[in-house]
Scaffold this motif. Structure first.
Motif, short mmCIF file in Angstrom:
data_model
loop_
_atom_site.label_atom_id
_atom_site.label_comp_id
_atom_site.label_asym_id
_atom_site.label_seq_id
_atom_site.Cartn_x
_atom_site.Cartn_y
_atom_site.Cartn_z
N GLU A 45 42.39 38.05 34.47
CA GLU A 45 41.11 37.90 35.18
C GLU A 45 41.08 36.62 36.01
O GLU A 45 40.67 36.62 37.16
N GLU A 46 41.55 35.55 35.39
CA GLU A 46 41.54 34.26 36.09
C GLU A 46 42.54 34.27 37.25
O GLU A 46 42.26 33.74 38.34
N LYS A 49 41.09 36.03 40.18
CA LYS A 49 40.10 35.22 40.90
C LYS A 49 40.78 34.20 41.82
O LYS A 49 40.42 34.08 42.99
N GLN A 53 40.36 34.65 45.74
CA GLN A 53 39.32 33.79 46.29
C GLN A 53 39.84 32.48 46.88
O GLN A 53 39.23 31.92 47.79
#
Length: 595
Positions: A45-46, A49, A53
């Motif tokens: 998940e990290e 991101k 992003q």
């Protein structure tokens, strides 16, 4: 241009449902319980991101600005330094590193997923931490305890970066003829002198120090590859207390002006009596460097997967929105002037080719990653040996096939957009340019094919191949239920074909050594498609088991994509196989003067 989004759903499917990574990790004593499913999910998940992003938004601007050289100083594009600092602070540079020296100790099955995301987001950016990770692998495996304590923590932490300095102006593949010299000094160090070219990240402004791993020869070294040693040469010398001291006599003479990966500094590095430290044994430098090659070549292969995924995301978004002509079966969107181009058979052919090959590649990279984990962390000698054999066999296939297919996917993605794919605005032309290098560096794909055919197959009489073939046969035998027949029966035929080709080339090479090189590239591609057939059979099995809970059509789409691969792409093996069977004679009918 579609914004890159980390393909986390597909990654989870391969990692958790196809390969059941958590079970694998818990079965490997050498991992010491460092990871479980919950930890892996949080890290994915990290990673999704930070890649989507922070890193992806710099891709186009980095390409347009490029790395800049001025009197030996290299500046990366705007935003790269800040993004690299964020990436390093997250521990990502040392993701697979030795925990004893500050690495996170994560398995390669997780690492390949993160690498794909970084490459998909920004190829140029990805190369800086990738080369550092490779440098760390060699140092951790072969360096003295003193060197490891002095250098690994800062490399893993990302405040220092690493390089591999192999190629010279007159030699690339044939490293046995390198000219860089290392002269022993009275204090136990070596004075390293020579020029290295095509050095990724040889100079930049991302970190406070750069640690070069340099192949060189001692004055009395034997001729050829048996006389190569490996040296650690820091850009800035490190004092006994760990602080930075004087600048070493290492300089960047220039950077290359390239077709793609323009934000990655590809440097000419000059070593002028630079202070260096021996890694491993004298004249055993290639052995030390090859410790990291399986990891690095897999990483470069994954560059092809990342490019293909990014191109697919843009192409499918465009195909859903762009309207041109009507569907051959009648209007699909009668309220519009024309139908979205995704209704047209040829557009679907391109999109499905991209989707099927990228998803097959992702499964295969995870499979190779699992074998790397087994070979590193298993304690059962037989299981460990099987992993080592499969890694040796499959690494050249992964590196070459991933990057060949990655470029094909990027070209399809560009074609879906037509003229818009040829201009910068949509990003497809950059992906074509960036993907192209993957077929060239870390050993060209022709060299990978020779490695597979010659060293990994013919040289051992097909011993490694038999390990792989036996595993696939066991899978086929265990999955004879009718639901999987569409996948298992074509896989069975493809494996038999590959076994016949393998035996044929081994036999022919006994009397004609040209047969190895003549067959190698086509053989590697037959191997690649056959492996993907195995991967799709495994993915189909996992998807079938979840069809009753398929609320959004994810598993049905997996099966449909897999059937496309089996029916439209796997048959490519037939023409490739006929080329192998034709032998070496057609290549040698012409004299050199007739070309």
């Amino acid at each position: 241009m579609a914004d890159y989004k980390a393909p986390l759903r597909d990654i989870r499917f391969v990692l958790n449902e196809v390969f059941e990574a958590d079970k694998l990790w818990q079965s490997l004593p050498g991992l010491n319980g460092a990871i479980d499913a919950e930890t892996a999910e949080a890290m994915l998940e990290e990673a999704g991101k930070i890649t989507s992003q922070t890193i992806a938004p710099l891709n186009r601007s980095g390409d347009e600005e490029g790395a800049q050289w001025n009197d030996g100083v290299v500046t990366t594009p705007a935003g790269f330094k800040q993004a690299y600092t964020t990436y390093a602070e997250g521990g990502w540079v040392g993701l697979g590193g030795n925990p004893e020296f500050g690495g996170l100790g994560m398995p390669k099955t997780l690492g390949v997923q993160v690498e794909e995301m970084v490459y998909g987001a920004n190829n140029s950016f990805a190369l800086y931490p990738a080369l550092t990770a490779g440098c760390c692998l060699a140092l951790d495996a072969h360096g003295s305890e003193e060197l490891k304590h002095a250098y690994l923590p800062n490399l893993y932490g990302g405040s220092w970066a690493g390089t591999m300095c192999l190629t010279e102006p007159h030699c690339g593949t044939d490293l046995g003829i390198i000219r860089t010299k290392a002269v022993p000094q009275a204090n136990g160090t070596y004075a390293v002198t020579g020029t290295k070219i095509f050095i990724t990240g040889g100079e930049h402004d991302l970190t406070e120090n750069i640690i070069h791993l340099v192949l060189a020869k001692l004055p009395d070294a034997p001729a050829g590859p048996k006389g190569i040693s490996l040296f650690l040469v820091p850009k800035i010398l490190v004092k006994e207390d760990g602080s930075l001291g004087e600048r070493n006599t290492v300089s960047c003479g220039s950077i290359e002006h390239k077709m793609g990966i323009k934000a990655s500094a590809t440097c000419v590095m000059n070593f002028d009596g630079a202070e260096g430290y021996l890694i491993g044994e004298v004249n055993k430098g290639l052995n030390a460097m090859f410790t990291m090659m399986n990891y690095e070549r897999l990483s470069i292969g994954i560059q092809g997967i990342g490019c293909g995924e990014a191109s697919y995301q843009t192409a499918v978004a465009y195909a859903r929105e762009r309207i041109q002509s009507r569907s051959p079966t009648g209007a699909i969107a009668p309220e519009q002037a024309a139908d979205p181009i995704i209704v047209h058979p040829d557009v679907r052919r391109m999109l499905l080719t991209m989707k099927a090959m990228t998803e097959g590649s992702r499964a295969f990279s995870t499979y190779v990653g699992s074998q790397l984990d087994i070979s590193k962390f298993a304690d059962d000698p037989q299981i460990k040996k099987k992993g080592e054999d499969l890694v040796a066999l499959l690494t050249p296939v992964a590196k070459a096939f991933f990057t060949d297919i990655g470029l094909e996917s990027c070209v399809h993605g560009q074609q879906v957009l037509g003229g818009h794919g040829y201009v910068r605005e949509w990003g497809q032309e950059q992906l074509v340019r960036d993907a192209r290098i993957g077929q060239i560096y870390e050993g060209t794909n022709g060299i990978q094919a020779l490695d597979l055919m010659g060293r990994k197959t013919v040289a051992n009489g097909g011993a490694f191949f038999k390990v792989f073939a036996e595993e696939v046969r066991e899978f086929i035998a265990a999955n004879q239920d009718q639901a999987l027949a569409d996948f298992v029966q074509p896989l069975k035929k493809a494996l038999s074909n590959l076994e016949e080709l393998t035996a044929l080339v081994i036999d022919r090479s006994k009397t004609n050594p040209n047969e190895i090189g003549a067959a190698s590239v086509e053989y590697l591609h037959v191997f690649g498609y056959t492996v993907y057939g195995y991967m799709w059979a495994r993915m189909a099995k996992a998807a079938l088991a979840k069809l009753d809970q398929d609320s959004d059509g994810f598993y049905a789409a997996k099966l449909g994509t897999g059937r496309f691969f089996i029916k439209r792409l796997l048959p490519r093996i037939h023409s490739l196989s006929e080329a192998v069977r034709s032998g070496s004679e057609p290549l040698f009918e012409l004299d050199a003067a007739q070309f």
